[in-house]
Design a protein around this motif. Structure first.
Motif, PDB file in Angstrom:
ATOM      1  N   LEU B 199       0.802  -1.221   0.000  1.00  0.00           N
ATOM      2  CA  LEU B 199       0.000   0.000   0.000  1.00  0.00           C
ATOM      3  C   LEU B 199       0.832   1.268   0.000  1.00  0.00           C
ATOM      4  CD1 LEU B 199      -0.071   1.033   3.297  1.00  0.00           C
ATOM      5  CD2 LEU B 199      -1.276  -1.133   3.397  1.00  0.00           C
ATOM      6  N   VAL B 234       4.102   1.219   2.071  1.00  0.00           N
ATOM      7  CA  VAL B 234       4.395   0.097   2.975  1.00  0.00           C
ATOM      8  C   VAL B 234       4.156  -1.206   2.210  1.00  0.00           C
ATOM      9  CG1 VAL B 234       3.877  -0.985   5.202  1.00  0.00           C
ATOM     10  CG2 VAL B 234       3.464   1.467   4.899  1.00  0.00           C
ATOM     11  N   VAL B 235       5.188  -2.024   2.115  1.00  0.00           N
ATOM     12  CA  VAL B 235       5.034  -3.309   1.429  1.00  0.00           C
ATOM     13  C   VAL B 235       5.624  -4.409   2.314  1.00  0.00           C
ATOM     14  CG1 VAL B 235       5.709  -4.705  -0.568  1.00  0.00           C
ATOM     15  CG2 VAL B 235       5.077  -2.314  -0.895  1.00  0.00           C
ATOM     16  N   THR B 236       4.879  -5.491   2.459  1.00  0.00           N
ATOM     17  CA  THR B 236       5.349  -6.628   3.255  1.00  0.00           C
ATOM     18  C   THR B 236       5.511  -7.852   2.353  1.00  0.00           C
ATOM     19  OG1 THR B 236       4.245  -5.806   5.247  1.00  0.00           O
ATOM     20  CG2 THR B 236       4.800  -8.142   5.206  1.00  0.00           C
ATOM     21  N   THR B 270       8.809  -6.077   6.250  1.00  0.00           N
ATOM     22  CA  THR B 270       7.964  -4.929   5.897  1.00  0.00           C
ATOM     23  C   THR B 270       8.884  -3.755   5.591  1.00  0.00           C
ATOM     24  OG1 THR B 270       6.191  -5.682   7.345  1.00  0.00           O
ATOM     25  CG2 THR B 270       6.168  -3.351   6.723  1.00  0.00           C
TER      26      THR B 270
END
Lengths: 129, 327
Positions: B199, B234-236, B270
């Protein structure tokens, strides 16, 4: 106030009364719009089904792979049968809160809950996973 | 009319105006299935601004999907995998490849855009996943690496004709960034674009920072932490999202290009940084690099993050400490 009313011409009285009625009516309309939650189902981005979450029912939703069965019971919506290979949508369980979603990516189906109060705030806005 | 009556009428008209004729900011949320995942866009704005902005953002993501999906025939990525010789791609695909190559090179090959054949071999996301033999893995790894693709302008040269390009670790991030750009152009100041848990945020939520929950890698439905953030991506990447199990071993979709097998150093990574495309590529690279080299790689790229090691230890970069809330 009585004096104003007495001094008014009949036409003025009609204008004032009409405005009052409209204003009161609009306020009542807004108060009366206490939202019930609704289940909205989309296939390929098109809304194919909507129903109140409060009334129990089961609905068959056709998608490119076949029919997905959506159940609405006891104020919750869940997918109980799906032609997709991994059944991720069934494992998503039940949803009941505004903004919650069920999705079957292979069968292009999206189910979400709309309406309802906003105050049951979750501990987060978005989930990164 | 008398003065008093006039005042009374003005008062009544004001009352009318207060009943909601004026358009106020509200949270408008819409979702679509795109790029093989659920994309959710939330905009805080009057609906006359929000609705057309969201429409335009989804249309932009559709456009990127048609350029970069391996499943869309004649897309740039489809042609890169199906044509043996040089392939001329759009300026945007060339730019994504160029950015990916930088991460691939700086991570020493931990991030790799040429793992298409290896991913097909394992079939983690297919209905029939399997553990391939060492020989099969060796064959699928031939020719991969940071130098496997060479870009000259918008033309891509493959080191080996059979190489299959996979932009899974970066194209979704680019699509998110484009959606954000379109929302901004439409005058949106508070929004989120969430593509299956990857996101990016525009501004804050309107009343406070966005609260981003980070999925716990081993406790389904539980949070590892929450982050208070605004204007950031934010990417996990985790081993718990897409995997299969054989003989008690979990085989997930984040492969170490050196071994051709799932990377084993982390449970989840993350990454928090300005662009979703960069966050997307870094999350994959850091996951493969493992805790020690991964945290160093984040520092080198001036990105923040949370890393859960294979043993469950949680590492947080210094810049994120003040924004993390533990459950």
């Amino acid at each position: 106030m009585k004096q104003f009313w007495a001094r008014m011409l009949p036409g003025d009285r009609v204008v004032v009364l009409s405005l009052l009625l409209v204003a009161v009516g609009l306020i009542l309309l807004q108060l009366g719009r206490a939202p019930g939650r609704t289940v909205v189902a989309e296939v390929d981005g098109k809304v194919v089904f909507t129903a109140p979450l409060a009334s129990d029912r089961q609905v068959s939703l056709p998608g490119p792979l076949g029919t997905t069965e959506l159940q609405i019971a006891q104020g919750q919506a869940r997918i109980i049968a799906s032609p997709c290979p991994n059944k991720v949508c069934i494992r998503m369980g039940a949803v009941s809160d505004r903004g919650e979603l069920l999705a079957c990516v292979p069968n292009r189906l999206l189910v979400r809950i709309e309406g309802g109060d906003d105050h049951e705030e979750s501990s987060y806005d978005l989930l990164s996973r | 009319m008398s003065t008093c009556l006039r005042k009374l009428s003005v008062l009544l008209l004001l009352l009318l105006a207060l009943t909601g004729c004026e358009e106020r900011s509200q949270r408008v949320s819409r979702s679509q299935l795109l790029m093989g995942t659920l994309v959710d866009i939330v905009v805080v704005a009057p609906s006359s601004v929000a609705e057309p902005a969201i429409d335009a953002a989804f249309a932009e993501m559709h456009r990127i999907e048609n350029l970069m999906s391996p499943h869309v025939e004649q897309s740039d990525v489809w042609r890169l995998s199906h044509q043996p010789g040089p392939v001329t791609v759009s300026a945007e695909t060339a730019e994504v490849l160029r950015r990916g190559q930088i991460v691939a090179s700086e991570s020493g090959g931990a991030f790799d855009m040429t793992l298409g054949r290896l991913k097909q071999l394992w079939g983690v996301e297919s209905a029939t996943p399997r553990v391939p033999s060492d020989e099969e893995i060796r064959t699928a790894l031939q020719g991969i690496g940071p130098d496997a693709l060479r870009l000259e302008g918008h033309t891509v040269y493959k080191r080996r004709p059979e190489l299959q390009v996979d932009l899974g670790g970066i194209a979704k991030g680019y699509a998110i960034d484009r959606a954000v750009a379109v929302l901004r152009q439409s005058g949106v100041r508070h929004a989120s674009v969430n593509a299956g848990g990857d996101l990016r945020l525009i501004g804050d939520r309107g009343d406070r920072p966005w609260r981003i929950g980070i999925q716990h890698p081993r406790q389904s439905g539980e949070l590892l932490a929450t982050l208070d953030l605004e204007d950031i991506a934010v990417v996990t990447s985790g081993d718990y999202e897409r995997f299969f199990e054989r003989d008690g071993v979990r085989y997930h979709h984040l492969f170490d290009p050196q071994t051709g097998r799932p990377a084993r150093g982390c449970q989840s990574v993350t990454v928090v940084t300005d662009e979703a495309m960069q966050a997307d590529a870094l999350a994959t690279a850091v996951f493969v690099l493992g805790p020690q080299r991964g945290m160093e790689f984040l520092r080198q790229n001036r990105a923040e993050g949370i890393l859960v090691t294979a043993s469950g230890e949680v590492l947080v970069t210094p810049g994120l400490q003040s924004r993390v809330h533990w459950p």
